[in-house]
Design a protein around this motif. Structure first.
Motif, PDB file in Angstrom:
ATOM      1  N   LYS A  28       0.733  -1.086  -0.074  1.00 39.04           N
ATOM      2  CA  LYS A  28      -0.133   0.095   0.154  1.00 39.04           C
ATOM      3  C   LYS A  28       0.963   1.375   0.117  1.00 39.04           C
ATOM      4  O   LYS A  28       0.322   2.305  -0.454  1.00 39.04           O
ATOM      5  N   TRP A  29       1.978   1.337   0.544  1.00 35.49           N
ATOM      6  CA  TRP A  29       2.759   2.324   0.786  1.00 35.49           C
ATOM      7  C   TRP A  29       4.036   2.665  -0.067  1.00 35.49           C
ATOM      8  O   TRP A  29       4.510   3.457  -0.141  1.00 35.49           O
ATOM      9  N   ASP A  30       4.715   1.292  -0.545  1.00 37.28           N
ATOM     10  CA  ASP A  30       6.156   1.246  -1.067  1.00 37.28           C
ATOM     11  C   ASP A  30       5.934   1.419  -2.549  1.00 37.28           C
ATOM     12  O   ASP A  30       5.547   0.301  -3.137  1.00 37.28           O
ATOM     13  N   GLN A  31       6.220   2.505  -3.002  1.00 35.08           N
ATOM     14  CA  GLN A  31       6.008   2.749  -4.344  1.00 35.08           C
ATOM     15  C   GLN A  31       6.870   1.419  -5.329  1.00 35.08           C
ATOM     16  O   GLN A  31       6.365   1.315  -6.591  1.00 35.08           O
ATOM     17  N   ASN A  32       7.740   0.853  -4.999  1.00 35.92           N
ATOM     18  CA  ASN A  32       8.538  -0.357  -5.384  1.00 35.92           C
ATOM     19  C   ASN A  32       8.178  -1.661  -5.256  1.00 35.92           C
ATOM     20  O   ASN A  32       8.640  -2.566  -5.655  1.00 35.92           O
ATOM     21  N   VAL A  33       7.073  -2.054  -4.581  1.00 41.86           N
ATOM     22  CA  VAL A  33       6.301  -3.010  -4.215  1.00 41.86           C
ATOM     23  C   VAL A  33       4.989  -3.148  -4.878  1.00 41.86           C
ATOM     24  O   VAL A  33       4.060  -2.572  -4.150  1.00 41.86           O
ATOM     25  N   LYS A  34       4.709  -3.634  -5.952  1.00 43.12           N
ATOM     26  CA  LYS A  34       3.350  -3.797  -6.655  1.00 43.12           C
ATOM     27  C   LYS A  34       2.495  -5.090  -6.024  1.00 43.12           C
ATOM     28  O   LYS A  34       1.417  -4.868  -5.573  1.00 43.12           O
ATOM     29  N   ASP A  35       3.355  -6.030  -5.622  1.00 43.17           N
ATOM     30  CA  ASP A  35       2.411  -7.281  -5.112  1.00 43.17           C
ATOM     31  C   ASP A  35       3.517  -8.227  -4.629  1.00 43.17           C
ATOM     32  O   ASP A  35       4.864  -8.304  -4.532  1.00 43.17           O
ATOM     33  N   PHE A  36       3.001  -8.798  -3.302  1.00 39.31           N
ATOM     34  CA  PHE A  36       3.876  -9.752  -2.498  1.00 39.31           C
ATOM     35  C   PHE A  36       2.887 -10.868  -2.090  1.00 39.31           C
ATOM     36  O   PHE A  36       1.998 -10.837  -1.644  1.00 39.31           O
TER      37      PHE A  36
END
Length: 163
Positions: A28-36
């Motif tokens: 939700k907040w890390d612009q470099n993580v789209k999905d985990f």
């Protein structure tokens, strides 16, 4: 790359924002993580995970995927750690439309500041090979701003968590 900062939040609140779990706040907040996603949960503290990233640097860097073995640990002094390194897993072959990147040993340490329960020292270590055919100058310009954005966006996420 190493990042270091002190956040005006408890270690628990910082950890809530960064812990590597499916459905966690990081996407939700890390612009470099789209999905985990968790590919295989080996135990409560050890899992194989896939992280995808959006394109970056005005789409010069195309979307990436990383498959890592991730460990989480809490120490007696309250420090919380997540550490990861690249792994291959039969349930997660390379996916179309993503470049497979590789994380060498990396991690985050949420360290309580003695006598200040609402402050956390956060140490981050990144050793990432983005894969593909990127000029080193692109990689070198991406990471410093990416780490700076990580701390800035995390600070906002922790404040929003408390609100």
């Amino acid at each position: 790359y190493k990042g270091e900062g002190v956040l005006a939040a408890s270690p628990q609140d910082v950890w809530e924002c960064i812990k590597p779990v499916a459905g966690g706040l990081r996407t939700k907040w890390d612009q470099n993580v789209k999905d985990f996603e968790v590919i295989e949960a080996i135990s409560d503290t050890l899992s194989v995970c896939r992280t995808t990233t959006p394109s970056a640097c005005m789409r010069i860097i195309s979307p990436r995927e990383f498959v890592d073995v991730v460990v989480m640990k809490q120490y007696e002094d309250g420090t919380m750690l997540s550490a990861a390194t690249n792994v291959e897993h039969p349930l997660c072959p390379p996916q179309p439309n993503f470049v497979r990147g590789f994380n060498y040993p990396c991690g985050c340490f949420c360290i309580p500041v003695p006598g200040e329960p609402d402050r956390t020292e956060l140490l981050t270590f990144f050793q990432t090979d983005l894969g593909g055919y990127l000029p080193q100058t692109v990689v070198d310009s991406f990471f410093p701003s990416s780490i700076s954005g990580f701390y800035s966006n995390l600070t906002k996420a922790v404040k929003a968590l408390k609100a």
